[in-house]
Design an enzyme around this catalytic site. Structure first.
Site, PDB file in Angstrom:
ATOM      1  N   ASP A   1      78.325 -42.765 123.298  1.00  0.00           N
ATOM      2  CA  ASP A   1      78.313 -41.703 124.298  1.00  0.00           C
ATOM      3  C   ASP A   1      78.595 -40.354 123.639  1.00  0.00           C
ATOM      4  O   ASP A   1      79.412 -40.271 122.717  1.00  0.00           O
ATOM      5  CB  ASP A   1      79.380 -41.999 125.361  1.00  0.00           C
ATOM      6  CG  ASP A   1      79.219 -41.150 126.606  1.00  0.00           C
ATOM      7  OD1 ASP A   1      78.155 -40.537 126.774  1.00  0.00           O
ATOM      8  OD2 ASP A   1      80.173 -41.106 127.404  1.00  0.00           O
TER       9      ASP A   1
ATOM     10  N   HIS B   1      70.283 -36.796 120.163  1.00  0.00           N
ATOM     11  CA  HIS B   1      69.830 -38.177 120.045  1.00  0.00           C
ATOM     12  C   HIS B   1      69.409 -38.496 118.611  1.00  0.00           C
ATOM     13  O   HIS B   1      69.659 -39.600 118.117  1.00  0.00           O
ATOM     14  CB  HIS B   1      68.673 -38.437 121.004  1.00  0.00           C
ATOM     15  CG  HIS B   1      69.072 -38.418 122.453  1.00  0.00           C
ATOM     16  ND1 HIS B   1      70.196 -39.076 122.911  1.00  0.00           N
ATOM     17  CD2 HIS B   1      68.509 -37.817 123.537  1.00  0.00           C
ATOM     18  CE1 HIS B   1      70.308 -38.890 124.224  1.00  0.00           C
ATOM     19  NE2 HIS B   1      69.307 -38.127 124.616  1.00  0.00           N
TER      20      HIS B   1
ATOM     21  N   LEU C   1      74.263 -59.944 109.561  1.00  0.00           N
ATOM     22  CA  LEU C   1      74.730 -59.281 110.772  1.00  0.00           C
ATOM     23  C   LEU C   1      73.671 -59.439 111.853  1.00  0.00           C
ATOM     24  O   LEU C   1      72.481 -59.253 111.589  1.00  0.00           O
ATOM     25  CB  LEU C   1      74.976 -57.791 110.504  1.00  0.00           C
ATOM     26  CG  LEU C   1      75.330 -56.922 111.730  1.00  0.00           C
ATOM     27  CD1 LEU C   1      76.750 -57.205 112.185  1.00  0.00           C
ATOM     28  CD2 LEU C   1      75.150 -55.433 111.416  1.00  0.00           C
TER      29      LEU C   1
END
Length: 256
Positions: free
Chosen positions: A34, A51, A145
């Protein structure tokens, strides 16, 4: 049939141990990213610039997770509520995601990262869906991962679709309502093949989950940071790892 409690389903995953018991490194970290817009506005830049910088922070986050030995990383990349944003911002976000899938996938693959998607990817355009499918297929066998992107995802919607699946099984006579337990619900959530998050982190100073992994986060440790997501780097990742290492997880039991 239920696959059993998560503690037994994922017991094969080796993790560093705390002195006196407990894991010093979370197996699964979930992040609510956020603050991209606020980061951009504070600098007099368009939201798209925030972004783009946020996407760079994702790359650092993935590298840090691998370095710290985290096995699962889930990123709240686009919530089901984000469709309320302007068409221009949605277009910027999807174009950026498509760019990184095309140009950064090889880097993820070389790091041994498996990419998977939860949510409603079918709501996005066909070009992005094709890129996601290709990325999932290419990285399917990677084991260092597991990076899960939550796209058009909502925690409540995930629980609803799980309830519908179980309702169909009851209607077909495959199970009884009395046989439904937590493990059975676990098995029909979109996260059924990964363990629940040990640690949920949110940036930007907001202190809420915003409909993210609601069922799965029941016993997660929560960390809320004032830092905006584009400024989240290796130092910040190390900080949340250190905070987790000193937490005492009791899962409802009494302190030792």
């Amino acid at each position: 049939m239920s696959a059993g409690p998560l503690s037994s389903r994922f017991s094969h995953i080796p993790l560093p141990q705390k002195e006196g018991g407990g894991n010093s490194v979370p197996c699964h970290v979930a992040l609510i990213m956020d603050g991209n817009g606020r980061w951009a506005r504070a600098r007099g830049l368009p939201v798209a610039a925030g972004h783009r910088q946020g996407a760079e922070a994702v790359q650092q986050c993935v590298r840090s997770a691998v370095q710290h030995g985290v096995r699962y990383l889930t990123l709240y990349a686009f919530s089901s509520e984000n469709w309320r944003r302007s068409s221009e911002e949605i277009g910027d976000l999807t174009s950026l995601l498509r760019f990184y899938l095309r140009h950064k996938l090889n880097e993820l693959h070389e790091q041994g990262v498996r990419l998977r998607v939860i949510g409603e990817p079918e709501r996005f355009d066909s070009a992005l869906r094709d890129e996601l499918t290709r990325a999932e297929a290419k990285t399917l066998n990677n084991t260092t991962l597991t990076l899960t992107l939550a796209l058009s995802y909502g925690g409540r919607a995930d629980i609803v679709q799980a309830a519908r699946k179980l309702a169909v099984r009851v209607a077909n006579g495959d199970i009884s309502t009395s046989s439904i337990d937590e493990a059975m619900i676990d098995d029909v959530l979109q996260t059924a093949d990964i363990p629940d998050p040990d640690l949920v982190v949110r940036t930007s100073g907001e202190c809420r989950l915003s409909n993210f992994l609601l069922w799965q986060s029941a016993y997660a440790e929560l960390v809320f940071l004032d830092v905006l997501w584009p400024d989240f780097g290796e130092a910040e990742f190390g900080d949340v790892m250190a905070r987790y290492a000193v937490r005492k997880r009791r899962f409802g039991g009494r302190p030792q």
